[in-house]
Design a protein around this motif. Structure first.
Motif, short mmCIF file in Angstrom:
data_model
loop_
_atom_site.label_atom_id
_atom_site.label_comp_id
_atom_site.label_asym_id
_atom_site.label_seq_id
_atom_site.Cartn_x
_atom_site.Cartn_y
_atom_site.Cartn_z
N PRO A 30 0.06 -3.58 1.77
CA PRO A 30 0.03 -2.13 0.11
C PRO A 30 -0.84 -1.28 0.48
O PRO A 30 -2.37 -1.52 0.79
N GLN A 31 -1.00 -0.68 -0.23
CA GLN A 31 -1.54 0.35 -0.95
C GLN A 31 -1.50 0.90 -2.66
O GLN A 31 0.17 0.61 -2.75
N PRO A 32 -2.02 1.57 -2.80
CA PRO A 32 -2.03 2.02 -4.20
C PRO A 32 0.05 2.36 -4.63
O PRO A 32 0.14 4.08 -3.26
N ALA A 47 6.22 -1.74 1.20
CA ALA A 47 4.81 -3.09 2.16
C ALA A 47 5.28 -3.67 2.85
O ALA A 47 6.89 -4.30 1.97
N SER A 48 4.53 -4.52 4.38
CA SER A 48 5.23 -4.98 5.03
C SER A 48 4.91 -6.96 4.29
O SER A 48 4.29 -6.71 3.41
N HIS A 68 -3.21 6.04 4.94
CA HIS A 68 -3.74 4.71 4.10
C HIS A 68 -4.69 5.40 3.23
O HIS A 68 -6.28 5.28 4.04
N PRO A 69 -4.57 5.04 2.33
CA PRO A 69 -6.71 4.87 1.26
C PRO A 69 -6.86 4.11 1.60
O PRO A 69 -8.36 4.71 1.95
N GLY A 103 -4.31 -4.97 -1.20
CA GLY A 103 -5.07 -6.05 -0.64
C GLY A 103 -5.81 -6.19 -0.13
O GLY A 103 -6.00 -8.11 0.20
N TYR A 104 -7.39 -6.72 -0.87
CA TYR A 104 -8.19 -7.06 -1.53
C TYR A 104 -7.99 -8.16 -1.98
O TYR A 104 -9.42 -8.71 -2.25
N TYR A 105 -7.54 -7.76 -3.00
CA TYR A 105 -7.47 -8.69 -4.13
C TYR A 105 -6.42 -10.10 -3.59
O TYR A 105 -6.70 -10.72 -3.24
N GLU A 106 -5.65 -9.79 -3.09
CA GLU A 106 -5.23 -10.67 -1.62
C GLU A 106 -5.84 -11.95 -1.11
O GLU A 106 -5.48 -13.05 -1.28
#
Length: 202
Positions: A30-32, A47-48, A68-69, A103-106
Motif C-alpha cells: 500500500p501507498q498513499p 496494492a498487492s 514508493h514514498p 502499511g505501518y498501520y496494518e
C-alpha cells in the motif's frame, strides 16, 4: 538509522506478518492514493493482496519517475544516478509515516493481534514481549509504567466509545478478539513502532 527497506522488514517481522519468500517479481505494498501519478506518466498502483502484500521491502516495485514514498522518505536511492552511499536524514515526515502510513498501520494492527494471541501470565509480561519484539530488549521500569498507563487510558477510552475503536480496527474483526482490546493494543503497537530506537541499529 536502518535503511528504508530494512525498516519495513523490521516492522513486518515484529508484527508477525512477514512473508519470507525469496525471489520472484516485484510487489505493490500500500501507498498513499495518487502517489504513483505524480510523475509525467500516469500509472495505477494496485496494492498487492494476500502474502505478497507483506513481502520484504527489497521486492517493492520501483518506478523511477514515481517511486514508493515509503522508500523515499527514508532516503532510498532514486535510481536515476549512481549511488555510492545512502544519506540518512531525520525528519518529521518519517515519524508521521511510521505513525499513519497505511502499511505501518496494518503492521501495528498485526503486532497487536500477535500480542493478544501470545500466551502471557500477565499484562506486564505481554508488554515486555512487545518491547522484545520491537526493540530486542526488556523495558525499563519507567518505560513499563508509561506504556502500561497508555494502554489503560486507551482501553478506557475505547470501551466508552466503541465507534472510535472500530475506526482503529476496521470492520473485519478476527474471531476471538475484543474490539476495544485490539484497538488499545494497536495504539501501544503504533507507539513502539514509532520510536527512534525502533529504526536505529545500535
Amino acid at each position: 538509522r536502518l535503511e528504508a527497506e530494512a525498516i519495513r522488514d523490521e516492522a513486518l517481522t515484529a508484527s508477525g506478518l512477514l512473508n519470507p519468500k525469496i525471489g520472484g517479481p516485484g510487489v505493490f505494498p500500500p501507498q498513499p492514493e495518487e502517489a504513483s501519478k505524480l510523475g509525467q506518466i500516469q500509472r495505477d498502483w494496485v496494492a498487492s493482496q494476500g502474502p505478497d502484500r507483506y513481502r520484504r521491502g527489497m521486492y517493492t516495485y520501483f518506478w523511477r519517475s514515481s517511486p514508493h514514498p515509503g522508500l523515499m522518505v527514508f532516503d532510498a536511492p532514486d535510481s536515476t544516478t549512481a549511488c555510492t552511499r545512502r544519506n540518512r536524514s531525520n525528519t518529521p515526515l518519517q515519524a508521521l509515516t511510521l505513525l499513519n502510513d497505511k502499511g505501518y498501520y496494518e503492521f501495528s494492527q498485526g503486532l497487536a493481534q500477535r500480542l493478544l494471541r501470545e500466551s502471557a501470565a500477565s499484562e506486564s509480561e505481554r508488554l515486555a514481549l512487545a518491547f522484545r519484539l520491537c526493540l530486542a530488549r526488556p523495558p525499563q521500569p519507567g518505560e513499563l509504567a508509561s506504556i502500561s498507563r497508555l494502554l489503560s487510558q486507551e482501553r478506557e477510552s475505547f470501551r466508552r466509545s466503541p465507534d472510535d475503536a472500530l475506526k482503529v480496527t476496521g470492520p473485519q474483526i478476527p474471531a476471538g478478539l475484543d474490539i476495544a482490546e485490539w484497538a488499545s493494543w494497536t495504539a501501544v503497537a503504533r507507539t513502539l513502532l514509532n520510536l527512534d530506537e525502533f529504526v536505529t541499529r545500535e
